[in-house]
Design a protein around this motif. Structure first.
Motif, PDB file in Angstrom:
ATOM      1  N   LEU A 264      60.210  92.420 -43.297  1.00 40.46           N
ATOM      2  CA  LEU A 264      58.817  91.963 -43.149  1.00 40.46           C
ATOM      3  C   LEU A 264      57.892  93.062 -42.631  1.00 40.46           C
ATOM      4  O   LEU A 264      56.729  93.149 -43.039  1.00 40.46           O
ATOM      5  CB  LEU A 264      58.790  90.751 -42.192  1.00 40.46           C
ATOM      6  CG  LEU A 264      57.423  90.162 -41.852  1.00 40.46           C
ATOM      7  CD1 LEU A 264      56.691  89.688 -43.104  1.00 40.46           C
ATOM      8  CD2 LEU A 264      57.568  88.992 -40.864  1.00 40.46           C
TER       9      LEU A 264
ATOM     10  N   TYR B 118      48.306  88.126 -37.672  1.00 42.90           N
ATOM     11  CA  TYR B 118      49.547  87.459 -38.089  1.00 42.90           C
ATOM     12  C   TYR B 118      50.394  87.087 -36.871  1.00 42.90           C
ATOM     13  O   TYR B 118      50.329  87.753 -35.831  1.00 42.90           O
ATOM     14  CB  TYR B 118      50.370  88.376 -39.014  1.00 42.90           C
ATOM     15  CG  TYR B 118      49.640  88.675 -40.295  1.00 42.90           C
ATOM     16  CD1 TYR B 118      49.629  87.744 -41.330  1.00 42.90           C
ATOM     17  CD2 TYR B 118      48.924  89.863 -40.458  1.00 42.90           C
ATOM     18  CE1 TYR B 118      48.924  88.001 -42.507  1.00 42.90           C
ATOM     19  CE2 TYR B 118      48.224  90.125 -41.619  1.00 42.90           C
ATOM     20  CZ  TYR B 118      48.224  89.184 -42.648  1.00 42.90           C
ATOM     21  OH  TYR B 118      47.527  89.431 -43.794  1.00 42.90           O
TER      22      TYR B 118
ATOM     23  N   VAL C  85      54.502  86.157 -35.852  1.00 41.83           N
ATOM     24  CA  VAL C  85      55.900  86.137 -36.312  1.00 41.83           C
ATOM     25  C   VAL C  85      56.746  85.412 -35.259  1.00 41.83           C
ATOM     26  O   VAL C  85      56.819  85.835 -34.100  1.00 41.83           O
ATOM     27  CB  VAL C  85      56.453  87.571 -36.533  1.00 41.83           C
ATOM     28  CG1 VAL C  85      57.822  87.486 -37.216  1.00 41.83           C
ATOM     29  CG2 VAL C  85      55.510  88.414 -37.381  1.00 41.83           C
TER      30      VAL C  85
ATOM     31  N   PHE D  64      54.980  83.571 -39.884  1.00 38.83           N
ATOM     32  CA  PHE D  64      56.308  83.865 -40.448  1.00 38.83           C
ATOM     33  C   PHE D  64      57.365  83.480 -39.413  1.00 38.83           C
ATOM     34  O   PHE D  64      57.078  83.473 -38.215  1.00 38.83           O
ATOM     35  CB  PHE D  64      56.460  85.369 -40.723  1.00 38.83           C
ATOM     36  CG  PHE D  64      55.409  85.899 -41.647  1.00 38.83           C
ATOM     37  CD1 PHE D  64      55.651  85.980 -43.011  1.00 38.83           C
ATOM     38  CD2 PHE D  64      54.174  86.296 -41.160  1.00 38.83           C
ATOM     39  CE1 PHE D  64      54.677  86.456 -43.875  1.00 38.83           C
ATOM     40  CE2 PHE D  64      53.192  86.765 -42.011  1.00 38.83           C
ATOM     41  CZ  PHE D  64      53.439  86.846 -43.372  1.00 38.83           C
TER      42      PHE D  64
ATOM     43  N   TYR E  10      58.452  88.389 -48.877  1.00 38.24           N
ATOM     44  CA  TYR E  10      59.339  88.252 -47.707  1.00 38.24           C
ATOM     45  C   TYR E  10      60.119  86.948 -47.827  1.00 38.24           C
ATOM     46  O   TYR E  10      61.346  86.915 -47.724  1.00 38.24           O
ATOM     47  CB  TYR E  10      58.515  88.302 -46.417  1.00 38.24           C
ATOM     48  CG  TYR E  10      59.293  87.907 -45.184  1.00 38.24           C
ATOM     49  CD1 TYR E  10      60.387  88.650 -44.757  1.00 38.24           C
ATOM     50  CD2 TYR E  10      58.946  86.783 -44.434  1.00 38.24           C
ATOM     51  CE1 TYR E  10      61.118  88.286 -43.629  1.00 38.24           C
ATOM     52  CE2 TYR E  10      59.664  86.411 -43.303  1.00 38.24           C
ATOM     53  CZ  TYR E  10      60.751  87.167 -42.908  1.00 38.24           C
ATOM     54  OH  TYR E  10      61.471  86.809 -41.802  1.00 38.24           O
ATOM     55  N   ASN E  11      59.407  85.860 -48.071  1.00 36.89           N
ATOM     56  CA  ASN E  11      60.074  84.564 -48.214  1.00 36.89           C
ATOM     57  C   ASN E  11      61.025  84.580 -49.418  1.00 36.89           C
ATOM     58  O   ASN E  11      62.169  84.124 -49.329  1.00 36.89           O
ATOM     59  CB  ASN E  11      59.028  83.467 -48.384  1.00 36.89           C
ATOM     60  CG  ASN E  11      59.664  82.105 -48.539  1.00 36.89           C
ATOM     61  OD1 ASN E  11      60.352  81.634 -47.646  1.00 36.89           O
ATOM     62  ND2 ASN E  11      59.484  81.486 -49.684  1.00 36.89           N
TER      63      ASN E  11
ATOM     64  N   PHE F   6      60.245  80.728 -44.990  1.00 36.98           N
ATOM     65  CA  PHE F   6      60.096  81.756 -43.946  1.00 36.98           C
ATOM     66  C   PHE F   6      58.621  82.072 -43.696  1.00 36.98           C
ATOM     67  O   PHE F   6      58.311  82.899 -42.845  1.00 36.98           O
ATOM     68  CB  PHE F   6      60.755  83.066 -44.394  1.00 36.98           C
ATOM     69  CG  PHE F   6      62.250  83.141 -44.229  1.00 36.98           C
ATOM     70  CD1 PHE F   6      63.091  82.259 -44.879  1.00 36.98           C
ATOM     71  CD2 PHE F   6      62.827  84.136 -43.434  1.00 36.98           C
ATOM     72  CE1 PHE F   6      64.466  82.353 -44.753  1.00 36.98           C
ATOM     73  CE2 PHE F   6      64.206  84.236 -43.297  1.00 36.98           C
ATOM     74  CZ  PHE F   6      65.016  83.339 -43.959  1.00 36.98           C
ATOM     75  N   HIS F   7      57.704  81.438 -44.457  1.00 38.75           N
ATOM     76  CA  HIS F   7      56.327  81.921 -44.446  1.00 38.75           C
ATOM     77  C   HIS F   7      55.353  80.809 -44.805  1.00 38.75           C
ATOM     78  O   HIS F   7      55.593  80.071 -45.754  1.00 38.75           O
ATOM     79  CB  HIS F   7      56.235  83.066 -45.479  1.00 38.75           C
ATOM     80  CG  HIS F   7      54.851  83.532 -45.778  1.00 38.75           C
ATOM     81  ND1 HIS F   7      54.500  84.058 -46.994  1.00 38.75           N
ATOM     82  CD2 HIS F   7      53.725  83.563 -45.033  1.00 38.75           C
ATOM     83  CE1 HIS F   7      53.230  84.397 -46.988  1.00 38.75           C
ATOM     84  NE2 HIS F   7      52.734  84.108 -45.801  1.00 38.75           N
TER      85      HIS F   7
END
Ligand code: FAD
Length: 527
Positions: free
Chosen positions: A310, A157, A159, A283, A330-331, A277-278
């Protein structure tokens, strides 16, 4: 190079993300194009919710010792004190930190950096993101060092904590809509000679066309001053500090002298946010996702909360405990929070700095008349604390929240209330004393011996290591529990998320109920 999470940007948001991943035992690489943490004071207000997280990490005491607790808020017009109120205990009994701490951004960043370093992790300073691509296995990120060397890193992932002009947000194709206010603002950190008080009082001077705020900082007579330049001043580089000093004296009618000038800056205020946000394995968080006026001191704190929201979700998915669908929350949660944030900061900002005739009139003629009256009212104080301290943020309408007792004063999705109770050994305990390891916790409010849940607790081992159970005896603690939750007629449980929000509130005290919630809502595998 391979890792689990790549964090681009090591401002307060990126450093908090790294700190939480340290707590969770998740491997990461964090880098930033700057040489090190900021040297500027920038964000000054550290809110109760941020201090609560610092407390879990064992750094709150240091933060409080290095900062200045604001105790009074005073309003002046034409040099005369018009009213004020006590802010030092505004959130009394609502948080272990019932105040706003004044602690410069560089000190916050230093605390977080030290925390990350204490886990033997390093921060790659002077490394800039060149590009990134998502593929079916993860994300490939290319960085460039100050010497021009290119480094490729693959991770599960990515961020983007890379600030307002976030290259990651841009490449993901997210929008950043909103507006930029015409007028320029200034910020000055200085030692100040004046006849008013120092130490812990915030002074806000209101005038028809402007406002000036003075925030006390740690150190002999040190203050942060924030105000607006007169309309028509448009060339940022041509505004000299001397002009600001002269204007300040003229506008607020208070004799003062600035000595030992520290940081001085002129800037424009924006109010903008992303539409997402994602996307896939990427992210964004912090200023990369939302920027707004400094009114209410929310920016740094909101970035810290984004990262905190997150991190535990990433942790559960990476460890294979939960499905990837958990990451979508999260979003869902933080996008709505950003919308609410922009609404409230815009409203505070308009009241402080709006130039319309009504706002100008109300600021100097109506507001002072009511301020003293309003700020003595308990409900006004409570509402203000909830909003500014970020302790009032709730995810109650969202998919992770399940409430079988919706008529209670506290709902699933709310932050776990802070209170003290007497445990089974007669010891005084805080409801906040059980979250050092970022796990789900089960609070049982009742008098039974809990055999039903405890004997089945091992079945949670696989996914939740151990579900920590906290028993709060209703007979011993009824008055405090009813003060917070309302009348209690039967035992109930709260399943609390690792980030201290209530996941499930129910009077069905059974393992099956908890398993059902974890499987259906959180996407827990093998519950
Ligand atoms: C005058 C002023 C007063 C403020 N007052 C307050 C306050 O009282 N309270 C509050 O909460 N907030 C306040 N804020 C806002 C606060 O400073 C920001 O919200 C906060 O810095 C956001 O943190 P962040 O980590 O999200 O972004 P940033 O601090 O902007 O950090 C982003 C990082 O990403 C790095 N980066 C960017 N692009 C790349 C790239 N391509 N490769 C590698 N690294 C990259 C940057 O170098 C930077 O270090 C204030 C801001 C200002 C300017």
């Amino acid at each position: 190079m391979k890792t689990q999470v790549i964090i681009s940007g090591a401002g307060p948001t990126g450093l908090m993300m790294a700190a939480q991943l340290c707590r969770l035992g998740i491997d990461f690489v964090i880098f930033d194009k700057k040489e090190g943490i900021t040297t500027f004071s920038k964000a000054l207000g550290v809110q109760a919710r941020t201090l609560e997280i610092y407390d879990e990490m064992g750094i709150a005491e240091k933060a409080v010792n290095e900062g200045q607790i604001a105790t009074n808020f005073k309003i002046l017009i034409g040099g005369e004190l018009q009213g004020g109120f006590d802010v030092g205990s505004l959130g009394s009994k609502k948080s272990p930190f019932p105040y706003m701490l004044i602690l410069e951004q560089f000190k916050n960043e230093a605390l977080l950096q030290d925390y990350v370093l204490s886990y033997n992790k390093s921060i790659l300073w002077k490394h800039e993101l060149v590009d990134f691509e998502e593929n079916e296995n993860g994300v490939e990120v290319v960085l460039k060092s100050a010497e021009g060397q290119e480094i490729s890193i693959s991770a599960q992932y990515l961020v983007g904590c890379d600030g307002a002009s976030s290259p990651i947000r841009k490449k993901l194709g997210f929008t950043f809509e909103g507006e930029t206010f015409d007028q320029f603002f200034y910020v000055v950190d200085t030692a100040l000679e004046w006849a008013l008080t120092y130490n812990s009082d915030i002074h806000v001077c209101l005038a028809k066309n402007t406002f000036v705020a003075f925030f006390p900082m740690k150190g002999e007579k040190r203050m942060r001053i924030i105000g607006m330049l007169p309309e028509g001043k448009t060339d940022k580089d041509n505004v000299q500090f001397e002009e600001i000093e002269a204007m300040l004296k003229r506008e607020i009618d208070i004799p003062l002298k600035m000595t030992d000038l520290g940081w001085y800056s002129v800037y424009k205020v924006h109010t903008r946010m992303t539409n997402s946000f994602h996307k896939g394995r990427c992210f964004i968080a912090g200023d990369a996702a939302h920027i707004h006026s400094p009114a209410g001191g929310q920016g740094m704190n909101t970035g810290i909360q984004d990262a905190y929201n997150l991190a535990w979700k990433l942790g559960m998915v990476i460890k294979g405990f939960a499905n990837e669908t958990l990451l979508e929350t999260y979003n869902e949660e933080r996008l709505e929070n950003a919308k609410n944030l922009l609404k409230s900061t815009d409203a505070i900002f308009e009241a402080e700095a709006g130039s319309g005739w009504f706002t100008s009139f109300a600021r100097v003629h109506i507001f002072p008349l009511f301020a003293g009256f309003l700020f003595k009212r308990e409900f006004v104080k409570k509402a203000m604390f909830k909003l500014i301290s970020q302790t009032g943020i709730s995810y109650d309408k969202h998919s992770l929240s399940q409430d079988d007792m919706p008529d209670d004063k506290i709902n699933a999705g709310d932050r776990m209330p802070y209170f003290n109770f007497e445990d089974e050994n007669g010891q005084n305990q805080s409801s906040y004393g059980f979250n050092q390891d970022l796990q789900f916790r089960l609070f049982y409010f009742g008098n039974d011996n809990l055999q039903n849940i405890v004997s089945h607790n091992n079945s949670f081992n696989e996914t939740l290591q151990r579900l920590k159970i906290v028993k709060i005896d209703l007979d011993k603690n009824r008055s405090i529990i009813e003060e917070i939750f309302g009348e209690v007629n039967s035992p109930f449980i709260l399943l609390v998320r690792p980030d201290n929000y209530i996941a499930l509130q129910t009077s069905d005290i059974s393992v099956n109920k908890i398993k059902e919630y974890l499987i259906e809502k959180v996407g827990i595998v093998h519950a």
